[in-house]
Write an enzyme that holds these catalytic residues in place. Sequence first.
Site, PDB file in Angstrom:
ATOM      1  N   HIS A  13       0.720  -1.676   0.062  1.00 56.46           N
ATOM      2  CA  HIS A  13       0.137   0.220  -0.071  1.00 56.46           C
ATOM      3  C   HIS A  13       0.580   1.711  -0.555  1.00 56.46           C
ATOM      4  O   HIS A  13       2.204   0.959   0.418  1.00 56.46           O
ATOM      5  CB  HIS A  13      -0.873  -0.264   0.969  1.00 56.46           C
ATOM      6  CG  HIS A  13       0.287   0.529   2.495  1.00 56.46           C
ATOM      7  ND1 HIS A  13       0.754   1.778   3.166  1.00 56.46           N
ATOM      8  CD2 HIS A  13      -0.248  -0.897   2.920  1.00 56.46           C
ATOM      9  CE1 HIS A  13       0.653   0.856   4.136  1.00 56.46           C
ATOM     10  NE2 HIS A  13       0.687  -0.091   4.942  1.00 56.46           N
ATOM     11  N   GLY A  14       0.091   2.339  -0.333  1.00 57.02           N
ATOM     12  CA  GLY A  14       1.269   3.833  -0.523  1.00 57.02           C
ATOM     13  C   GLY A  14       1.211   4.361   1.200  1.00 57.02           C
ATOM     14  O   GLY A  14       0.334   3.399   2.255  1.00 57.02           O
ATOM     15  N   THR A  16       1.814   6.263   4.371  1.00 53.41           N
ATOM     16  CA  THR A  16      -0.506   6.196   5.703  1.00 53.41           C
ATOM     17  C   THR A  16       1.108   7.383   6.798  1.00 53.41           C
ATOM     18  O   THR A  16       2.527   7.181   6.575  1.00 53.41           O
ATOM     19  CB  THR A  16      -1.041   5.910   6.304  1.00 53.41           C
ATOM     20  OG1 THR A  16       0.197   5.094   7.571  1.00 53.41           O
ATOM     21  CG2 THR A  16      -0.785   4.027   5.655  1.00 53.41           C
ATOM     22  N   GLY A  17       0.256   8.138   7.042  1.00 48.34           N
ATOM     23  CA  GLY A  17       1.139   9.268   8.300  1.00 48.34           C
ATOM     24  C   GLY A  17       1.618   8.611   9.699  1.00 48.34           C
ATOM     25  O   GLY A  17       3.211   8.940  10.152  1.00 48.34           O
ATOM     26  N   PHE A  18       1.131   7.372   9.813  1.00 45.51           N
ATOM     27  CA  PHE A  18       1.912   6.499  10.643  1.00 45.51           C
ATOM     28  C   PHE A  18       2.943   6.308   9.985  1.00 45.51           C
ATOM     29  O   PHE A  18       4.248   5.859  10.526  1.00 45.51           O
ATOM     30  CB  PHE A  18       1.206   5.046  10.920  1.00 45.51           C
ATOM     31  CG  PHE A  18       0.561   5.225  12.327  1.00 45.51           C
ATOM     32  CD1 PHE A  18      -0.277   6.354  12.712  1.00 45.51           C
ATOM     33  CD2 PHE A  18      -0.169   3.680  13.101  1.00 45.51           C
ATOM     34  CE1 PHE A  18      -0.801   6.720  13.658  1.00 45.51           C
ATOM     35  CE2 PHE A  18      -0.532   4.196  14.179  1.00 45.51           C
ATOM     36  CZ  PHE A  18      -1.364   5.111  14.511  1.00 45.51           C
ATOM     37  N   ASN A  19       3.816   5.994   8.101  1.00 45.07           N
ATOM     38  CA  ASN A  19       5.222   5.136   8.160  1.00 45.07           C
ATOM     39  C   ASN A  19       5.640   6.400   7.913  1.00 45.07           C
ATOM     40  O   ASN A  19       6.881   6.359   8.251  1.00 45.07           O
ATOM     41  CB  ASN A  19       4.044   4.980   6.497  1.00 45.07           C
ATOM     42  CG  ASN A  19       3.995   3.414   6.156  1.00 45.07           C
ATOM     43  OD1 ASN A  19       2.489   3.539   5.149  1.00 45.07           O
ATOM     44  ND2 ASN A  19       4.013   2.780   6.862  1.00 45.07           N
ATOM     45  N   GLU A  86      -1.947  -6.881   7.954  1.00 46.59           N
ATOM     46  CA  GLU A  86      -0.965  -6.978   7.844  1.00 46.59           C
ATOM     47  C   GLU A  86      -0.853  -7.913   9.400  1.00 46.59           C
ATOM     48  O   GLU A  86      -2.379  -7.833  10.264  1.00 46.59           O
ATOM     49  CB  GLU A  86      -0.484  -5.492   8.255  1.00 46.59           C
ATOM     50  CG  GLU A  86       0.746  -5.243   9.044  1.00 46.59           C
ATOM     51  CD  GLU A  86       1.721  -5.503   8.153  1.00 46.59           C
ATOM     52  OE1 GLU A  86       1.675  -6.758   8.252  1.00 46.59           O
ATOM     53  OE2 GLU A  86       3.066  -4.517   7.496  1.00 46.59           O
TER      54      GLU A  86
END
Length: 203
Positions: A13-14, A16-19, A86
């Site tokens: 996936h693209g 995210t803010g957590f990434n 996940e």
Amino acid sequence: MSGPGTRLVLWRHGRTGFNAQHRFQGRRDVPLDEIGLAQARAAAPHLAALGPAAIISSPLSRALGTAEALAGLTGLPVERDGRLVEVDVGDWAGLTPAEAGVARADGRAPWGEDDDFRFSPSGETNAEVSERVGRALREIAERHRGRTAVVVTHWVAIRAGVQALCGPGFRADEHSAPGNCSWTVLVSADGGWRVDLWGASAG
């Protein structure tokens, strides 16, 4: 075992803010941020060029949002499979590795591919993730024998799935972790599976 010509495209996936903050997400349903949406739109034409017959996604919104970019180009429906979520990181969800107490000085992930490694006392082990994701991938491959299926999922799930299909001869931790919205291609060959492409990206 799937016949020749079967391909599984494992698409992470693209962003995210957590990434962006290097936080554990696990099964927390964190959506794509603006960069993640742009990544999905940029990667989708490359995935469409592979001629997919199906798109199967984790039900988490960051995976579904990525999958929809490809569905919009191909007209294919997005199927959901809960086994593609996940790893369950339990109590670590929302924490950085430092906050969870598992950061390493060299910056590498502390868990590697040790089957017994458990993601927090309340989370899953690597072996548990490999078993469920591997089972899902084998079933998807059988349903789409001789064709290409795009599977939209997550980093630990991808690593576990590759290990399940390719066996211990392929060590994912010997390769760089695929970035957000990158894809890895598995092909059915000689009665087993091999990695044909690892961590490709649009940029």
